[in-house]
Motif scaffolding. Structure first.
Motif, mmCIF file in Angstrom:
data_model
loop_
_atom_site.group_PDB
_atom_site.id
_atom_site.type_symbol
_atom_site.label_atom_id
_atom_site.label_comp_id
_atom_site.label_asym_id
_atom_site.label_seq_id
_atom_site.Cartn_x
_atom_site.Cartn_y
_atom_site.Cartn_z
ATOM 1 N N ASN B 31 1.938 0.009 -7.070
ATOM 2 C CA ASN B 31 1.148 -0.433 -5.919
ATOM 3 C C ASN B 31 0.860 -1.920 -5.974
ATOM 4 O O ASN B 31 0.379 -2.430 -6.985
ATOM 5 C CB ASN B 31 -0.195 0.311 -5.897
ATOM 6 C CG ASN B 31 -0.004 1.813 -5.860
ATOM 7 O OD1 ASN B 31 0.794 2.329 -5.093
ATOM 8 N ND2 ASN B 31 -0.734 2.521 -6.708
ATOM 9 N N TYR B 50 3.530 0.781 -1.727
ATOM 10 C CA TYR B 50 3.464 1.823 -2.752
ATOM 11 C C TYR B 50 4.730 1.885 -3.596
ATOM 12 O O TYR B 50 4.755 2.551 -4.630
ATOM 13 C CB TYR B 50 3.257 3.197 -2.130
ATOM 14 C CG TYR B 50 1.876 3.411 -1.562
ATOM 15 C CD1 TYR B 50 1.677 4.295 -0.503
ATOM 16 C CD2 TYR B 50 0.780 2.757 -2.076
ATOM 17 C CE1 TYR B 50 0.411 4.510 0.016
ATOM 18 C CE2 TYR B 50 -0.484 2.966 -1.562
ATOM 19 C CZ TYR B 50 -0.664 3.845 -0.523
ATOM 20 O OH TYR B 50 -1.902 4.061 -0.005
ATOM 21 N N MET B 95 -1.994 0.692 -10.909
ATOM 22 C CA MET B 95 -1.158 1.803 -11.332
ATOM 23 C C MET B 95 -1.175 2.877 -10.254
ATOM 24 O O MET B 95 -2.101 2.938 -9.436
ATOM 25 C CB MET B 95 -1.662 2.368 -12.653
ATOM 26 C CG MET B 95 -3.104 2.819 -12.620
ATOM 27 S SD MET B 95 -3.708 3.307 -14.239
ATOM 28 C CE MET B 95 -2.927 4.886 -14.434
ATOM 29 N N PRO B 96 -0.179 3.750 -10.232
ATOM 30 C CA PRO B 96 -0.148 4.826 -9.237
ATOM 31 C C PRO B 96 -1.067 5.967 -9.619
ATOM 32 O O PRO B 96 -1.675 5.958 -10.679
ATOM 33 C CB PRO B 96 1.315 5.284 -9.281
ATOM 34 C CG PRO B 96 1.733 5.014 -10.692
ATOM 35 C CD PRO B 96 1.009 3.764 -11.101
ATOM 36 N N GLY B 97 -1.186 6.941 -8.754
ATOM 37 C CA GLY B 97 -2.001 8.103 -9.048
ATOM 38 C C GLY B 97 -3.031 8.319 -7.971
ATOM 39 O O GLY B 97 -3.283 7.444 -7.148
ATOM 40 N N GLN B 98 -3.632 9.493 -8.022
ATOM 41 C CA GLN B 98 -4.611 9.858 -7.012
ATOM 42 C C GLN B 98 -5.843 8.946 -7.072
ATOM 43 O O GLN B 98 -6.408 8.706 -8.119
ATOM 44 C CB GLN B 98 -5.040 11.320 -7.236
ATOM 45 C CG GLN B 98 -5.921 11.886 -6.151
ATOM 46 C CD GLN B 98 -5.175 12.132 -4.839
ATOM 47 O OE1 GLN B 98 -3.948 12.047 -4.808
ATOM 48 N NE2 GLN B 98 -5.894 12.403 -3.777
ATOM 49 N N HIS B 101 -7.524 2.889 -8.386
ATOM 50 C CA HIS B 101 -7.761 2.466 -9.759
ATOM 51 C C HIS B 101 -8.124 0.989 -9.792
ATOM 52 O O HIS B 101 -8.091 0.305 -8.779
ATOM 53 C CB HIS B 101 -6.512 2.717 -10.596
ATOM 54 C CG HIS B 101 -6.086 4.148 -10.612
ATOM 55 N ND1 HIS B 101 -6.612 5.081 -11.474
ATOM 56 C CD2 HIS B 101 -5.200 4.813 -9.838
ATOM 57 C CE1 HIS B 101 -6.046 6.246 -11.232
ATOM 58 N NE2 HIS B 101 -5.194 6.121 -10.258
#
Lengths: 112, 114
Positions: B31, B50, B95-98, B101
């Motif tokens: 991201n 993304y 960082m990626p993810g739900q 961050h």
């Protein structure tokens, strides 16, 4: 707009005193973050507090979160001249997207 | 150590010029984000990405475009610079993810359009 608002816009204190900054936001969140920005530089992450947490500490920083009031506060204890900077809160979207919504910041001046 | 770099700290361009602002991160983050920062308005999101070749409009995309040909590089383009685009431009990655961050910011580019 989901953008948060910090209060006060500017704060001036003597070295050694505590500084408290507040942030209010408008919609539900997963987490709230605080960032610091020295003049003319990029932002640096300070601390993240999740929506199921009420208080978090990191060194001289203490963050509280009240989701019922949609507000957070950042307390810096025993301030130093080097703490002089702008402080921003940032909220995410409860939808799980990765982008953040930043407030307009509090400009803190610590007088030696 | 995490690093986000931006191609210029200060830039002066003339009205109508095409302007490229480059951002590079070395953290293998998926991201990446471009913001502009103006006094009293805080940070406003222009575009984000993304993944490679993928882009999404932020809150104020008008007058801007972006390019993400490689994972580590995210470019902001002003097709025809105008004086109201004079601002501080900040790039960030995460960082990626739900969920959102911690974002890592570059030092910023202060752009002046005359």
């Amino acid at each position: 707009s989901q953008q948060g608002e910090e209060d006060p816009q500017a704060l001036s204190i003597q070295e050694g005193e505590n500084a408290t900054m507040n942030c209010s936001y408008k919609t539900s969140i997963n987490n709230l973050q605080w960032y610091r920005q020295n003049s003319g530089r990029g932002l640096v992450h300070l601390i993240l507090i999740r929506s199921n947490e009420r208080e978090k500490h990191s060194g001289r920083l203490r963050v509280t979160l009240d989701t019922s009031k949609k507000s957070s506060s950042l307390l810096i204890t025993a301030s130093r001249a080097a703490d002089t900077a702008s402080y921003f809160c940032a909220t995410d979207a409860v939808t799980g997207a990765n982008n953040l919504f930043f407030g307009t910041g509090t400009r803190l001046t610590v007088i030696p | 150590d995490v690093k986000v770099t931006q191609s210029s700290r200060y830039l002066v361009k003339r009205t109508g010029e095409k302007v490229f602002l480059e951002c590079v991160q070395d953290m293998d983050h998926e991201n990446m984000f471009w913001y502009r920062q103006d006094p009293g308005l805080g940070l406003r999101l222009i575009y984000f990405s993304y993944d490679v070749k993928m882009k999404e409009k932020g809150d104020i995309p008008e007058g801007y475009s972006v390019s993400r040909e490689k994972k580590e590089r995210f470019s902001l383009i002003l097709e025809s610079a105008s004086t109201n685009q004079t601002s501080m431009y900040l790039c960030a990655s995460t960082m990626p993810g739900q969920g959102a961050h911690e974002q890592y910011f570059g030092p910023g580019t202060r752009l002046t359009v005359t």
